[in-house]
Design a protein around this motif. Structure first.
Motif, PDB file in Angstrom:
ATOM      1  N   ARG A 199      10.201 110.137  -3.919  1.00 23.79           N
ATOM      2  CA  ARG A 199      11.097 111.265  -4.195  1.00 23.79           C
ATOM      3  C   ARG A 199      12.306 110.820  -5.013  1.00 23.79           C
ATOM      4  O   ARG A 199      12.838 111.584  -5.815  1.00 23.79           O
ATOM      5  N   ARG A 200      12.722 109.603  -4.783  1.00 31.75           N
ATOM      6  CA  ARG A 200      13.851 109.081  -5.538  1.00 31.75           C
ATOM      7  C   ARG A 200      13.341 108.146  -6.632  1.00 31.75           C
ATOM      8  O   ARG A 200      12.418 107.377  -6.428  1.00 31.75           O
ATOM      9  N   ASP A 201      13.952 108.224  -7.785  1.00 32.18           N
ATOM     10  CA  ASP A 201      13.632 107.359  -8.913  1.00 32.18           C
ATOM     11  C   ASP A 201      12.157 107.456  -9.313  1.00 32.18           C
ATOM     12  O   ASP A 201      11.467 106.450  -9.463  1.00 32.18           O
ATOM     13  N   THR A 202      11.690 108.688  -9.485  1.00 32.84           N
ATOM     14  CA  THR A 202      10.308 108.900  -9.911  1.00 32.84           C
ATOM     15  C   THR A 202      10.044 108.257 -11.265  1.00 32.84           C
ATOM     16  O   THR A 202       9.006 107.622 -11.476  1.00 32.84           O
ATOM     17  N   LEU A 203      11.000 108.401 -12.167  1.00 30.25           N
ATOM     18  CA  LEU A 203      10.823 107.860 -13.513  1.00 30.25           C
ATOM     19  C   LEU A 203      10.766 106.335 -13.488  1.00 30.25           C
ATOM     20  O   LEU A 203       9.976 105.713 -14.216  1.00 30.25           O
ATOM     21  N   GLY A 204      11.586 105.731 -12.649  1.00 27.52           N
ATOM     22  CA  GLY A 204      11.557 104.275 -12.515  1.00 27.52           C
ATOM     23  C   GLY A 204      10.218 103.784 -11.984  1.00 27.52           C
ATOM     24  O   GLY A 204       9.712 102.738 -12.393  1.00 27.52           O
ATOM     25  N   TRP A 205       9.652 104.572 -11.068  1.00 25.75           N
ATOM     26  CA  TRP A 205       8.325 104.259 -10.519  1.00 25.75           C
ATOM     27  C   TRP A 205       7.269 104.279 -11.630  1.00 25.75           C
ATOM     28  O   TRP A 205       6.435 103.374 -11.727  1.00 25.75           O
ATOM     29  N   HIS A 206       7.334 105.291 -12.471  1.00 26.33           N
ATOM     30  CA  HIS A 206       6.376 105.388 -13.571  1.00 26.33           C
ATOM     31  C   HIS A 206       6.569 104.237 -14.567  1.00 26.33           C
ATOM     32  O   HIS A 206       5.589 103.657 -15.057  1.00 26.33           O
ATOM     33  N   GLN A 207       7.824 103.918 -14.883  1.00 25.41           N
ATOM     34  CA  GLN A 207       8.092 102.822 -15.814  1.00 25.41           C
ATOM     35  C   GLN A 207       7.518 101.505 -15.302  1.00 25.41           C
ATOM     36  O   GLN A 207       6.902 100.737 -16.050  1.00 25.41           O
ATOM     37  N   GLU A 208       7.716 101.264 -14.036  1.00 24.89           N
ATOM     38  CA  GLU A 208       7.226 100.017 -13.444  1.00 24.89           C
ATOM     39  C   GLU A 208       5.703  99.950 -13.494  1.00 24.89           C
ATOM     40  O   GLU A 208       5.128  98.913 -13.838  1.00 24.89           O
ATOM     41  N   ASN A 209       5.057 101.065 -13.202  1.00 25.83           N
ATOM     42  CA  ASN A 209       3.593 101.078 -13.205  1.00 25.83           C
ATOM     43  C   ASN A 209       3.021 100.980 -14.616  1.00 25.83           C
ATOM     44  O   ASN A 209       1.981 100.356 -14.825  1.00 25.83           O
ATOM     45  N   VAL A 210       3.696 101.591 -15.590  1.00 21.15           N
ATOM     46  CA  VAL A 210       3.233 101.493 -16.972  1.00 21.15           C
ATOM     47  C   VAL A 210       3.303 100.043 -17.444  1.00 21.15           C
ATOM     48  O   VAL A 210       2.424  99.561 -18.167  1.00 21.15           O
ATOM     49  N   SER A 211       4.358  99.334 -17.045  1.00 19.34           N
ATOM     50  CA  SER A 211       4.491  97.930 -17.446  1.00 19.34           C
ATOM     51  C   SER A 211       3.426  97.059 -16.799  1.00 19.34           C
ATOM     52  O   SER A 211       3.004  96.048 -17.375  1.00 19.34           O
ATOM     53  N   LEU A 212       2.960  97.445 -15.606  1.00 16.01           N
ATOM     54  CA  LEU A 212       1.927  96.676 -14.905  1.00 16.01           C
ATOM     55  C   LEU A 212       0.527  97.044 -15.371  1.00 16.01           C
ATOM     56  O   LEU A 212      -0.347  96.176 -15.511  1.00 16.01           O
ATOM     57  N   PHE A 213       0.308  98.346 -15.601  1.00 21.95           N
ATOM     58  CA  PHE A 213      -1.042  98.836 -15.911  1.00 21.95           C
ATOM     59  C   PHE A 213      -0.960  99.790 -17.110  1.00 21.95           C
ATOM     60  O   PHE A 213      -0.582 100.960 -16.944  1.00 21.95           O
ATOM     61  N   PRO A 214      -1.291  99.340 -18.312  1.00 23.37           N
ATOM     62  CA  PRO A 214      -1.222 100.226 -19.492  1.00 23.37           C
ATOM     63  C   PRO A 214      -2.055 101.496 -19.324  1.00 23.37           C
ATOM     64  O   PRO A 214      -1.687 102.554 -19.838  1.00 23.37           O
ATOM     65  N   GLY A 215      -3.167 101.420 -18.588  1.00 26.42           N
ATOM     66  CA  GLY A 215      -4.004 102.595 -18.388  1.00 26.42           C
ATOM     67  C   GLY A 215      -3.386 103.649 -17.491  1.00 26.42           C
ATOM     68  O   GLY A 215      -3.915 104.759 -17.365  1.00 26.42           O
ATOM     69  N   TYR A 216      -2.260 103.330 -16.881  1.00 29.70           N
ATOM     70  CA  TYR A 216      -1.595 104.261 -15.967  1.00 29.70           C
ATOM     71  C   TYR A 216      -1.169 105.551 -16.668  1.00 29.70           C
ATOM     72  O   TYR A 216      -1.169 106.627 -16.066  1.00 29.70           O
ATOM     73  N   LEU A 217      -0.847 105.453 -17.961  1.00 29.75           N
ATOM     74  CA  LEU A 217      -0.378 106.625 -18.704  1.00 29.75           C
ATOM     75  C   LEU A 217      -1.388 107.764 -18.681  1.00 29.75           C
ATOM     76  O   LEU A 217      -1.015 108.934 -18.663  1.00 29.75           O
ATOM     77  N   ALA A 218      -2.681 107.423 -18.672  1.00 32.56           N
ATOM     78  CA  ALA A 218      -3.720 108.456 -18.718  1.00 32.56           C
ATOM     79  C   ALA A 218      -3.739 109.307 -17.462  1.00 32.56           C
ATOM     80  O   ALA A 218      -4.315 110.398 -17.459  1.00 32.56           O
ATOM     81  N   PHE A 219      -3.092 108.854 -16.393  1.00 30.58           N
ATOM     82  CA  PHE A 219      -3.132 109.569 -15.121  1.00 30.58           C
ATOM     83  C   PHE A 219      -1.858 110.361 -14.853  1.00 30.58           C
ATOM     84  O   PHE A 219      -1.754 111.036 -13.829  1.00 30.58           O
ATOM     85  N   LEU A 220      -0.909 110.278 -15.769  1.00 24.25           N
ATOM     86  CA  LEU A 220       0.336 111.018 -15.579  1.00 24.25           C
ATOM     87  C   LEU A 220       0.153 112.489 -15.914  1.00 24.25           C
ATOM     88  O   LEU A 220      -0.643 112.853 -16.784  1.00 24.25           O
ATOM     89  N   SER A 221       0.907 113.334 -15.239  1.00 31.42           N
ATOM     90  CA  SER A 221       0.917 114.747 -15.584  1.00 31.42           C
ATOM     91  C   SER A 221       1.561 114.913 -16.952  1.00 31.42           C
ATOM     92  O   SER A 221       2.268 114.023 -17.441  1.00 31.42           O
ATOM     93  N   GLU A 222       1.311 116.052 -17.592  1.00 31.41           N
ATOM     94  CA  GLU A 222       1.893 116.301 -18.915  1.00 31.41           C
ATOM     95  C   GLU A 222       3.415 116.241 -18.862  1.00 31.41           C
ATOM     96  O   GLU A 222       4.063 115.771 -19.801  1.00 31.41           O
ATOM     97  N   GLU A 223       3.968 116.697 -17.754  1.00 30.38           N
ATOM     98  CA  GLU A 223       5.423 116.701 -17.597  1.00 30.38           C
ATOM     99  C   GLU A 223       5.982 115.280 -17.550  1.00 30.38           C
ATOM    100  O   GLU A 223       6.958 114.950 -18.221  1.00 30.38           O
ATOM    101  N   ASP A 224       5.321 114.398 -16.788  1.00 28.14           N
ATOM    102  CA  ASP A 224       5.806 113.021 -16.671  1.00 28.14           C
ATOM    103  C   ASP A 224       5.466 112.197 -17.914  1.00 28.14           C
ATOM    104  O   ASP A 224       6.200 111.266 -18.262  1.00 28.14           O
TER     105      ASP A 224
END
Length: 380
Positions: free
Chosen positions: A133-158
């Motif tokens: 709930r807190r720092d959602t964007l930071g969570w996404h940034q961290e996962n993108v840096s770990l797993f490039p394929g993570y972007l394909a699973f994000l919602s259009e909004e994120d």
């Protein structure tokens, strides 16, 4: 060459048939993110017979070469399928045993330790849907840096925050602006280093809310047309027509990332014809091994089942590229291209929508460039 048969062939003055074997090798691979996760090898041979003075070759083996090709294909297909099913079962067993009951952080650590897992997509989907709930964007940034394929699973909004070139994605600009970098300088940089996308009104509101200025957002939007529309040193007072705007979306060579399904002559590119004629599949022919490899995937029930739609899309995408001749062939047989899917969709809709083969061409292109159909539906 079967030398025993050949000697009998000579001794009988070419009456008895001589035989030779044509060897076939087949390989089936499962790939994701440019890595090969699984490979299966199969080989076989087709024996052919020849005689000169009598029709004796017709009475040995199978008369129709197509029957022999089909038998070989089915045999190699069966071996591929068996190996593939065994691998999938082993992967699923490991996944179930080691991941079941783990919380989201433990799942992420497991994926870090097992990056080649067949079920990586399932964990990435869990990571994208179970954001804190807190720092959602930071969570996404961290996962993108770990797993490039993570972007394909994000919602259009994120996914909006990760639009743009590396180092100057939307989130990078937000961080830079918060760090004190002049947004005027950022605007000058992104206008020549895009592209980004044409943001919707809602997306612009979100960008403004994140702290980006109107000038910076406008520069990001303008970056979409910078490379395809050369800047003239002489100012022009003539109004720009809608046709000129559409033409500016097109790169007049194959240097872009997305190839135009039509050539500059207004006919379908060879790779599109190839894909339509093949119906995104392979046909039995001299390449019986390649056919067996492709058909093995068609007959394995896990695709679209417990393997998940994401892996199924990966397999379908790879098969579509293969049926179109491969990415190198696609580029070689194209003389026009686009920088992004939005440009491609807008141009195709404006220029080729009334063509009788529009639907077939778009379906073929969407199989190579997933998301084109969606971009067409939303393009203006």
């Amino acid at each position: 060459m079967n030398w025993g048969h050949f000697l009998m062939y000579i001794a009988s003055l070419f009456t008895l048939p001589s035989s030779s074997d044509l060897q076939f090798d087949s390989e089936l691979t499962v790939e994701a993110g440019g890595e090969t996760l699984f490979a299966s090898q199969a080989n076989g041979s087709i024996r052919s017979y020849i005689s000169v003075y009598s029709p004796s070759a017709l009475f040995v083996g199978k008369k129709d070469p197509a029957i022999a090709s089909q038998a070989l294909t089915n045999d190699m297909m069966g071996r591929h399928r068996q190996a593939l099913e065994q691998w999938v079962a082993a992967e699923k067993q490991q996944y179930d045993q080691e991941v079941a009951g783990k919380d989201i952080l433990e799942q992420r650590q497991w994926l870090i330790d097992n990056p080649r897992s067949l079920f990586a997509g399932e964990i990435l989907g869990n990571l994208a849907s179970h954001t804190p709930r807190r720092d959602t964007l930071g969570w996404h940034q961290e996962n993108v840096s770990l797993f490039p394929g993570y972007l394909a699973f994000l919602s259009e909004e994120d996914a909006l925050w990760f639009v743009g070139p590396d180092g100057q994605r939307v989130i990078d600009l937000v961080d830079a602006a918060k760090g004190g970098t002049s947004q005027s300088i950022l605007a000058a940089q992104v206008e020549t280093q895009g592209p980004y996308k044409v943001f919707s009104d809602e997306e612009i509101r979100r960008l403004r809310k994140s702290g980006l200025s109107s000038d910076l957002i406008a520069a990001m939007i303008r970056s979409n047309g910078q490379q395809s529309a050369p800047v003239s040193s002489v100012a022009s007072t003539a109004p720009v027509s809608p046709q000129d705007n559409v033409a500016a979306l097109l790169i007049p060579d194959n240097s872009g990332e997305y190839m135009n399904p039509w050539t500059s002559d207004g006919v379908l590119a060879e790779w599109v014809d190839k894909a339509i004629n093949a119906k995104m599949g392979s046909a039995i022919g001299s390449a019986a091994g390649a056919y067996a490899a492709q058909k093995a995937l068609d007959n394995v029930p896990f695709v679209g089942g417990f393997l998940g739609s994401k892996v199924g899309k990966k397999v379908g995408h790879s098969a579509a590229i293969s049926a179109s001749g491969g990415m190198e062939y696609i580029r070689e047989t194209s003389d026009q291209s686009f920088r992004n899917l939005d440009d491609m969709a807008r141009y195709l809709k404006a220029v080729h929508a009334n063509n009788g083969n529009f639907q077939d061409a778009v379906k073929a292109a969407d199989a190579i460039y997933p998301g084109l159909m969606q971009s067409l539906a939303s393009s203006q």
